[in-house]
Design an enzyme around this catalytic site. Structure first.
Site, PDB file in Angstrom:
ATOM      1  N   ASN A   9       0.866  -1.178   0.000  1.00 50.63           N
ATOM      2  CA  ASN A   9       0.000   0.000   0.000  1.00 50.63           C
ATOM      3  C   ASN A   9       0.901   1.225   0.000  1.00 50.63           C
ATOM      4  OD1 ASN A   9      -1.772   2.065   0.548  1.00 50.63           O
ATOM      5  ND2 ASN A   9      -2.261   1.392   2.638  1.00 50.63           N
ATOM      6  N   LYS A  11       0.204   4.258  -0.379  1.00 47.69           N
ATOM      7  CA  LYS A  11      -0.416   5.482   0.156  1.00 47.69           C
ATOM      8  C   LYS A  11      -0.145   6.664  -0.786  1.00 47.69           C
ATOM      9  CE  LYS A  11      -0.154   3.382   4.650  1.00 47.69           C
ATOM     10  NZ  LYS A  11      -0.055   3.513   6.100  1.00 47.69           N
ATOM     11  N   GLU A  99      -6.815   4.943   7.738  1.00 45.03           N
ATOM     12  CA  GLU A  99      -6.552   6.359   7.436  1.00 45.03           C
ATOM     13  C   GLU A  99      -7.780   7.002   6.797  1.00 45.03           C
ATOM     14  OE1 GLU A  99      -2.894   5.674   5.352  1.00 45.03           O
ATOM     15  OE2 GLU A  99      -1.937   5.193   7.252  1.00 45.03           O
ATOM     16  N   GLU A 169      -5.481  -4.773  10.647  1.00 44.08           N
ATOM     17  CA  GLU A 169      -4.472  -3.733  10.824  1.00 44.08           C
ATOM     18  C   GLU A 169      -4.757  -2.962  12.104  1.00 44.08           C
ATOM     19  OE1 GLU A 169      -2.458  -2.710   6.816  1.00 44.08           O
ATOM     20  OE2 GLU A 169      -4.065  -1.294   7.182  1.00 44.08           O
ATOM     21  N   GLY A 175       2.415   2.439  10.671  1.00 43.28           N
ATOM     22  CA  GLY A 175       3.382   3.523  10.508  1.00 43.28           C
ATOM     23  C   GLY A 175       4.104   3.908  11.788  1.00 43.28           C
TER      24      GLY A 175
HETATM   25  P1  PGA Z   1       2.797   0.418   7.628  1.00 41.15           P
HETATM   26  O1  PGA Z   1       1.330   0.623   6.995  1.00 41.15           O
HETATM   27  O2  PGA Z   1       3.343  -0.872   7.053  1.00 41.15           O
HETATM   28  O3  PGA Z   1       3.560   1.623   7.186  1.00 41.15           O
HETATM   29  O4  PGA Z   1       2.633   0.329   9.100  1.00 41.15           O
HETATM   30  C1  PGA Z   1       0.460  -0.453   6.816  1.00 41.15           C
HETATM   31  C2  PGA Z   1      -0.832   0.023   6.211  1.00 41.15           C
HETATM   32  O5  PGA Z   1      -1.288   1.118   6.547  1.00 41.15           O
HETATM   33  O6  PGA Z   1      -1.440  -0.686   5.382  1.00 41.15           O
END
Ligand code: PGA
Length: 253
Positions: A9, A11, A99, A169, A175
Site C-alpha cells: 500500500n 499510500k 486512514e 491492521e 506507521g
Molecule cells: P505500515 O502501513 O506498514 O507503514 O505500518 C500499513 C498500512 O497502513 O497498510
C-alpha cells in the site's frame, strides 16, 4: 491451501515516474518467486503507467488500488469508479483503511457499499479492520473488529466470500514501527476466521485470506507469516523500497 498475498500500500507516495521505477526494480527482484502472490497499490495517478508496465514485463506482480467510489458513474467530482479500475487491470482494491476511516471520516455503511461495488465489478476487496490502542487496552479489540465485520460485510453472500481478502491492521501498529506480536495477530486473525465461519460456513471461511498489516518489515515478516491464520501482509512504509518489499515477499527464503 491459501496462497499468501503480500500487498504493498503505497499510500500518497510516488508519482507515475517514480512508480514505474519502483515496479521495474521489484519485478526483477521477484521474477522467480513462486507460491506467493504479490500486489502493488500505487496512487490513482500512477495506475495507468504501472498497468502498462506490468503488461510489458509480463510481470507476476498484480495491480491493486487504494480506494474506490461505490457507484458506476455520475456526478461525483474527484472520485474513481470500480469500472475505471477494472479497465486498467486492477485486481485488488483496498477498502476501509483506517486512514480513510479516521482522516476522511468514512463510516461502515459507506465501506460496505464499497465492498459490494468492488465485488460487483469482479475485483477483490481487501477489507481493512482493526482497533485503536485505547480499544485494545480496554479489552475491546475483538468486539471492535467484530462490529466492523458485521457492518462492512453485511452485503456479502456466503458463496462470494472466497472472493474477499480481510486485512487485520491494528491502528496503533500502522506507521509506528510497533508491530503486533505474532501471537496477538494470530489471535485476531483466528477470531476473524471463526466469525466468518459462523456466518458463512467453515468451508467458505477457510478459503478467505486474512492478512496482517502494521509495521511489517523484512525482519518480522517470516514470524508473522508462520502463524496459521496469517495469510499474507498489507505493507505500507516498507513497500516503498524495492529491496525491503521484495525481502518481505520472500519471507520463506
Ligand atoms: P505500515 O502501513 O506498514 O507503514 O505500518 C500499513 C498500512 O497502513 O497498510
Amino acid at each position: 491451501m491459501r496462497t499468501p498475498l503480500i500487498a504493498g500500500n503505497w499510500k500518497m507516495h510516488k508519482d507515475h515516474r517514480q512508480a514505474t521505477d519502483l515496479v521495474r526494480e521489484l519485478d526483477s527482484l521477484l521474477a522467480d518467486l513462486e507460491g506467493v502472490e504479490v500486489a502493488v497499490c500505487p496512487p490513482f495517478t500512477a495506475l495507468g503507467e504501472v498497468s502498462r508496465l506490468l503488461e510489458e514485463l509480463s510481470s507476476r506482480i498484480v495491480l491493486g488500488a487504494q480506494d474506490v467510489y461505490p457507484a458506476k458513474e455520475g456526478a461525483f467530482t474527484g472520485e474513481i469508479s470500480p469500472g475505471m479500475l477494472k479497465a486498467l487491470g486492477v485486481r485488488y482494491v483496498i477498502v476501509g483503511h483506517s486512514e480513510r476511516r479516521e482522516i476522511l471520516g468514512e463510516d461502515d455503511d459507506f465501506i460496505a457499499a464499497k465492498v459490494r461495488a468492488v465485488m460487483d465489478e469482479g475485483m477483490v476487496p481487501i477489507l481493512c479492520v482493526g482497533e485503536t490502542l485505547e480499544e485494545r487496552e480496554d479489552g475491546r479489540a475483538l468486539s471492535k473488529v467484530e462490529g466492523q465485520l458485521q457492518k462492512d460485510l453485511a452485503p456479502v453472500r456466503a458463496e462470494e466470500i472466497s472472493g474477499l481478502v480481510v486485512a487485520y491492521e491494528p491502528v496503533w501498529a500502522i506507521g509506528t514501527g510497533r508491530t503486533a506480536t505474532p501471537d496477538d495477530a494470530q489471535e485476531m486473525n483466528a477470531f476473524i476466521r471463526s466469525w466468518l465461519a459462523e456466518r458463512y460456513g467453515e468451508e467458505n471461511a477457510s478459503e478467505v485470506r486474512i492478512l496482517y498489516g502494521g509495521s511489517v518489515k523484512p525482519d518480522n515478516a517470516a514470524e508473522l507469516m508462520a502463524m496459521p491464520d496469517i495469510d499474507g501482509a498489507l505493507v505500507g512504509g516498507a513497500s516503498l523500497k524495492a529491496t525491503d518489499f521484495a525481502a518481505i515477499a520472500r519471507f520463506r527464503d
